[in-house]
Write a protein that holds these residues in place. Structure first.
Motif, PDB file in Angstrom:
ATOM      1  N   MET A   1     -29.754  37.087  -0.968  1.00 38.67           N
ATOM      2  CA  MET A   1     -29.344  35.736  -1.559  1.00 38.67           C
ATOM      3  C   MET A   1     -30.555  34.744  -0.870  1.00 38.67           C
ATOM      4  O   MET A   1     -30.601  33.739  -1.563  1.00 38.67           O
ATOM      5  N   ILE A   4     -33.039  34.547  -3.589  1.00 38.37           N
ATOM      6  CA  ILE A   4     -32.586  33.836  -4.508  1.00 38.37           C
ATOM      7  C   ILE A   4     -32.573  32.421  -4.436  1.00 38.37           C
ATOM      8  O   ILE A   4     -33.188  31.280  -5.220  1.00 38.37           O
ATOM      9  N   LEU A 144     -22.972  31.052  -6.572  1.00 35.85           N
ATOM     10  CA  LEU A 144     -23.961  31.304  -5.452  1.00 35.85           C
ATOM     11  C   LEU A 144     -23.695  30.751  -4.252  1.00 35.85           C
ATOM     12  O   LEU A 144     -23.765  31.469  -3.270  1.00 35.85           O
ATOM     13  N   THR A 296     -26.385  38.460  -9.698  1.00 35.85           N
ATOM     14  CA  THR A 296     -26.242  38.449  -8.219  1.00 35.85           C
ATOM     15  C   THR A 296     -25.770  40.022  -7.788  1.00 35.85           C
ATOM     16  O   THR A 296     -25.877  40.264  -6.488  1.00 35.85           O
ATOM     17  N   LYS A 297     -24.885  40.701  -8.515  1.00 35.76           N
ATOM     18  CA  LYS A 297     -24.397  41.868  -8.047  1.00 35.76           C
ATOM     19  C   LYS A 297     -25.028  42.998  -8.362  1.00 35.76           C
ATOM     20  O   LYS A 297     -24.842  44.009  -8.001  1.00 35.76           O
ATOM     21  N   SER A 301     -32.728  40.951  -5.988  1.00 35.54           N
ATOM     22  CA  SER A 301     -32.735  39.443  -5.507  1.00 35.54           C
ATOM     23  C   SER A 301     -33.967  38.591  -6.410  1.00 35.54           C
ATOM     24  O   SER A 301     -33.427  37.534  -6.709  1.00 35.54           O
ATOM     25  N   ALA A 304     -32.546  38.235  -9.737  1.00 34.18           N
ATOM     26  CA  ALA A 304     -31.485  37.534  -9.643  1.00 34.18           C
ATOM     27  C   ALA A 304     -31.949  35.913  -9.479  1.00 34.18           C
ATOM     28  O   ALA A 304     -31.151  35.083 -10.378  1.00 34.18           O
ATOM     29  N   MET A 308     -31.173  33.035 -12.361  1.00 32.23           N
ATOM     30  CA  MET A 308     -30.482  31.896 -11.980  1.00 32.23           C
ATOM     31  C   MET A 308     -31.224  30.470 -12.065  1.00 32.23           C
ATOM     32  O   MET A 308     -30.907  29.466 -12.667  1.00 32.23           O
TER      33      MET A 308
END
Length: 464
Positions: A1, A4, A144, A296-297, A301, A304, A308
């Motif tokens: 995360m 991201i 997020l 995200t899943k 990263s 992702a 985003m």
């Protein structure tokens, strides 16, 4: 995360930096509202594509694929590409008009009554569309961060408004190119990673409801309706037409429009596939969260983060165009035209920036009240296009048009379009299509009556 977030923050800083840089290119209101009317073919195609591939064409298409449309949701964007290619046939006349807004052209051709009704419809539609883009951004922030959707909407709106106020059309045009590249690359490279993490395409297919892979599941009637809808809304939509006004010449407007259509067609089924993967692996999520959840899943990263950033790109491009369009209509067609015809060029630029700020706040309020994407898109398209379509197209292309035909067609087309939507679009025919047909028929009937009575033609809108 963390990766991201780093990508998103860097991406936003880059965009804001471009916005600040673009201020150096603004010396008058034409630069702020129309990029000085000097953008080339690639910039025209890129800014058109980035503007029209917004929340509805990314988050919205994935949500439709997750729902009842399945793979055929991709036609939503393919139809848009075909629609904007059709606009290329009138693009030379749009550029030749040397106008700033759609209502301006209709006002020249059909007089004050038609001008007032059209500017109200165009202005309100652009505000609604800006609200849609804020909603699309908020869905990503919601997934997020876990923030409530209302807080996410406010954050998205603040960023969008600040970005648009800074640089006007120059900022929008330059960043649109970056946005489109990020959208195309980010979404496309996410597909193989998402499918692999989902267990392979065969596993995804085995988990899908029957018929979800139907290429034309949505039906040819809807597909043709979408093409007509997009031709109508792109040819009369301020955020799209403003790009044609900004092209450096007529040839640029034509080829920019055609190239835009091709680029949109290449992208069209990418978000639909991501929506199908989401349906197979996460069958109980909010459809609007399909893209964010898959990214995200099911992807690394770095990927992702690109996805985003791509979604944020969509909403920034489309939302900034909508806000700038609303501000342009208000300043040029309402404030300057009816209240302050003596405004200096510097005053127009400053007032335009203030208008973007105020209307951005209103768009945030609209988003908070609606929280819908594609339904709001269709409603806004109907509002701005069902009635004015015939007057705008015939006004551009037909010398025998008359003033009364303009106002009658605008009023009848708008009423019919809205009423058809109120009836929940019987027979699956879109309100914008029915309204535009009613608008066209009423226009032709009034012209015939006026000719029989010997009434004069309306003045030409475009230099011959």
């Amino acid at each position: 995360m963390t990766t991201i977030w780093i990508i998103l923050i860097l991406y936003m800083i880059i965009n804001l930096g471009i916005g600040i840089y673009s201020r150096t290119k603004i010396s008058n209101s034409s630069d702020y509202l129309l990029a000085g009317r000097r953008i080339g073919v690639l910039l025209t195609a890129g800014t058109l594509a980035a503007t029209e591939i917004g929340g509805g064409s990314s988050v919205g298409v994935a949500a439709k694929a997750y729902g009842s449309w399945g793979l055929s949701a991709g036609w939503y964007v393919t139809s848009a590409g075909l629609g904007i290619i059709l606009v290329s046939f009138i693009a030379p006349r749009l550029r030749r008009a040397m106008a700033t807004t759609v209502p301006e052209i209709i006002g020249r051709r059909f007089g004050p009554s038609s001008h007032i009704v059209t500017l109200v419809l165009s202005f309100l539609a652009n505000l609604a569309l800006a609200g849609v883009q804020i909603t699309a951004s908020a869905t990503i922030i919601n997934v997020l961060t876990g923030l409530s959707q209302n807080v996410a909407i406010i954050l998205s709106g603040v960023v969008l408004v600040f970005y648009t106020v800074i640089g006007g059309m120059w900022s929008v045009t330059i960043t649109d190119i970056i946005h489109f590249i990020v959208v195309l690359v980010g979404f496309t490279i996410a597909i193989p990673f998402a499918i692999h993490s989902a267990g392979g395409w065969g596993h995804v297919v085995s988990l899908l409801p029957p018929g979800q892979l139907g290429f034309t599941k949505v039906g040819w009637k809807t597909i043709i309706g979408l093409i007509l809808m997009y031709f109508m809304t792109f040819s009369t939509g301020q955020e799209a037409v403003q790009r044609y006004f900004a092209a450096k010449d007529e040839r640029t407007a034509v080829w920019g429009s055609i190239l835009c259509g091709v680029l949109m067609a290449l992208y069209s089924f990418v978000p639909a596939i991501l929506g199908l993967v989401a349906l197979a692996i996460f069958p109980h999520i909010d459809p609007n969260n399909a893209v964010a959840t898959v990214a995200t899943k099911l992807t690394p990263s770095l990927i992702a983060g690109l996805v985003m950033a791509a979604v944020i790109s969509c909403t920034l491009s489309a939302g900034s165009g909508d806000l700038l369009g609303a501000a342009t209509v208000f300043v040029k067609d309402i404030y300057q035209h009816y209240f302050r015809p003596d405004m200096t060029d510097e005053q127009i630029t400053k007032f335009s920036k203030s208008a973007v700020l105020v209307f951005g706040i209103i768009a945030i309020i609209i988003s908070l009240g609606s929280k819908q994407i594609i339904p709001m898109l269709v409603f806004a398209f109907t509002m701005r296009s069902a009635g004015p379509f015939a007057a705008f197209i015939f006004g551009l292309t037909w010398k025998k048009s008359t003033k009364n035909a303009g106002i009658w067609s605008i009023m009848i087309g708008s009423i019919v379009g809205f009423y058809w939507e109120y009836l929940n679009e019987p027979y699956g025919i879109m309100g914008i299509v029915v309204g535009a047909v009613a608008s066209s028929l009423s226009f032709l009937i009034v012209v015939a009556i006026e000719k029989a009575l010997g009434h004069p033609d309306a003045p030409p809108a475009i230099p011959e």
